[in-house]
Scaffold this active site. Structure first.
Site, PDB file in Angstrom:
ATOM      1  N   LYS A  84      -7.291   1.867  -2.662  1.00 53.35           N
ATOM      2  CA  LYS A  84      -6.894   1.496  -1.297  1.00 53.35           C
ATOM      3  C   LYS A  84      -6.904   2.715  -0.383  1.00 53.35           C
ATOM      4  O   LYS A  84      -7.382   2.653   0.758  1.00 53.35           O
ATOM      5  CB  LYS A  84      -5.514   0.838  -1.302  1.00 53.35           C
ATOM      6  CG  LYS A  84      -4.938   0.500   0.082  1.00 53.35           C
ATOM      7  CD  LYS A  84      -5.694  -0.623   0.763  1.00 53.35           C
ATOM      8  CE  LYS A  84      -5.285  -0.805   2.223  1.00 53.35           C
ATOM      9  NZ  LYS A  84      -4.021  -1.497   2.444  1.00 53.35           N
ATOM     10  N   SER A  95       0.869  -1.192   0.000  1.00 55.46           N
ATOM     11  CA  SER A  95       0.000   0.000   0.000  1.00 55.46           C
ATOM     12  C   SER A  95       0.895   1.228   0.000  1.00 55.46           C
ATOM     13  O   SER A  95       1.472   1.574   1.029  1.00 55.46           O
ATOM     14  CB  SER A  95      -0.902   0.000   1.235  1.00 55.46           C
ATOM     15  OG  SER A  95      -1.851  -1.029   1.147  1.00 55.46           O
ATOM     16  N   LYS A 126       0.092   6.157   8.373  1.00 53.57           N
ATOM     17  CA  LYS A 126       0.821   6.164   7.099  1.00 53.57           C
ATOM     18  C   LYS A 126      -0.150   6.282   5.922  1.00 53.57           C
ATOM     19  O   LYS A 126       0.062   7.072   4.992  1.00 53.57           O
ATOM     20  CB  LYS A 126       1.650   4.882   6.962  1.00 53.57           C
ATOM     21  CG  LYS A 126       2.497   4.829   5.703  1.00 53.57           C
ATOM     22  CD  LYS A 126       2.783   3.388   5.252  1.00 53.57           C
ATOM     23  CE  LYS A 126       1.641   2.833   4.403  1.00 53.57           C
ATOM     24  NZ  LYS A 126       1.880   1.508   3.832  1.00 53.57           N
TER      25      LYS A 126
END
Lengths: 295, 295
Positions: free
Chosen positions: A169, A93, A237
């Protein structure tokens, strides 16, 4: 098929083993952290470059954007070993913006590139039940599909442009974070107003407020069981990716920005390793009030 | 049972008729807006006071906090007619703070008070399938339960303190608004990054991002079908209740405050009467970008 797999952590290990169990040959780079199970299942190569030289498909599953850059383009990196016609699949990701650059540089080698981040966590990885969101050309998706089917269940091609999977995502992580903050604000409000948050959850489940987060994470909040799960530092993150990408797109995401700040407050209080449902502790901190009846 | 019913609008009419169909006697105050169906089903009284004089249970279903105050304590108001031992049930969605005051003033008359706001909308009202969140003493709840069962399905006593039902309803509306904003930010992000929001919705449904809002409202956003449903001006009112109550409780609800501002922006652009899923148009406005490919 000959598959290079780089990034054999908590997620990568079960994903690679599921590919092995589906009959594929695994090639992995030497690392001190390789488990005996992986060493038994794979051919261990000295470098990422050597892994790429052996592979028809190279899968990457590492923590963050610079890690993917290092795997591909660092010293003795995979890009040096890629054979023309190979397929690179980045299942990490990472940033949609850098993904476009990585895909372009891989294309210069005569190779295809898919970005295919996942959700579903360690349990989904072990059970070959990951959700996989795929960006990249249709032909490359068709080629990769049997591999995805060995690792996941809900497999969706979301766009033929590189980075589309990463965009999807990030969108997913925005919704999850904001749904966690939604439940947090509602339960802190109810508790501070003297109403049992567990009864609130029970009363509103099944209506328009219902969500997977209200179902699972609200229970964690009420019980104070913040063992991960999905760690705050990782969700932080992901929201950083959302905000840096949004900045590049001239886009305002006000609630995403606030949720990112709430994760920062959690990290400031030593909660980086807790489950992301512990975002509620930042909202509780604002009010100096705990829904669990202790401070 | 002899039931006074005050507030026979879109929600109140079917609720009252469901009580009539369950065998109760209805008393309603004269209004020019009473429908022939209600006139046929109920005894029409000249004032709220007169309705209260005829009733064992008085149900109120009006738009906002001051309306409940006027029904109860205005000129020829219901409080003047309440018999000792009567039960007042306020099913409106109003301020938890003022609810406590109203309950105390009704208690002075020797009467019980329940706050029992609902969710489920006009469809839920017609189908006797409302979610009902009830605050107030257990004995009063037990007395009211058969009436609630004639109007709703998911009926939860959330606390014995007056206002607990209203607190729960506000918590519900916080989550619904913030889940709408979550989906809005995610879809605008994806669309601006060049990815089809419909494919994003499909890819992430079923995972941690899943919610009733992602299921129903995301589709409205993608198609631009913003006919209500639940109007922005009403959800704006509910978030105003959240923020004014939060202020009284010394509570910070940062994302609720932002969502309230987004509803204000919608109203500034003439969208007060649209469905609350049109909150996305405020997020689109921040970015000067529509997910529906037109500006």
């Amino acid at each position: 098929m000959k598959i290079g797999f780089i990034g054999l952590g908590i997620m990568g290990r079960p994903m690679a083993l599921n590919l092995k169990n589906a009959g594929h040959d695994l090639f992995v780079p030497e690392r001190g952290s390789l488990t005996p199970e992986i060493r038994a299942a794979a051919t261990v190569c000295p470098t990422a470059k050597a892994v790429a030289e052996h592979s028809e498909v190279l899968i990457i599953m590492v923590p963050d954007t610079p890690d993917v850059g290092a795997v591909l383009f660092g010293p003795a990196g995979a890009a040096e070993g890629l054979k023309k016609g190979s397929l690179v699949i980045d299942m990490s990701s990472i940033s949609p913006i850098e993904t476009r650059e990585y895909a372009a540089r891989v294309a210069e080698k005569g190779c295809d590139y898919l970005d295919a981040p996942v959700s579903g966590g360690e349990v989904g990885a072990k059970n070959a039940a990951l959700t996989i969101m795929v960006g990249g050309p249709d032909a490359a998706f068709a080629r990769a599909k049997p591999l995805f089917e060995a690792m996941g269940k809900n497999i969706t091609p979301v766009g033929s442009e590189p980075g589309a999977g990463q965009v999807c995502k990030v969108a997913n992580q925005i919704i999850v974070a904001l749904n966690i903050q939604a439940v947090s604000e509602a339960l802190v409000f109810a508790s501070k107003a003297g109403v049992d948050p567990g009864k609130v959850r029970q009363a509103i489940s099944g209506g328009f407020a219902s969500s997977r987060i209200l179902e699972l994470h609200a229970e964690r909040m009420i019980n104070g069981t913040f063992n991960p799960g999905f760690k705050i530092k990782l969700h932080q993150k992901d929201l950083n990716l959302a905000l840096s990408s949004a900045k590049a797109l001239d886009l305002a995401l006000p609630n995403t920005a606030i949720a990112q700040q709430m994760f920062s407050a959690c990290i400031a209080h030593g909660a980086a390793e807790l489950d992301h449902s512990a975002l509620i502790t930042a909202i509780e901190g604002l009010a100096d009030h705990s829904i669990r009846g202790k401070k």
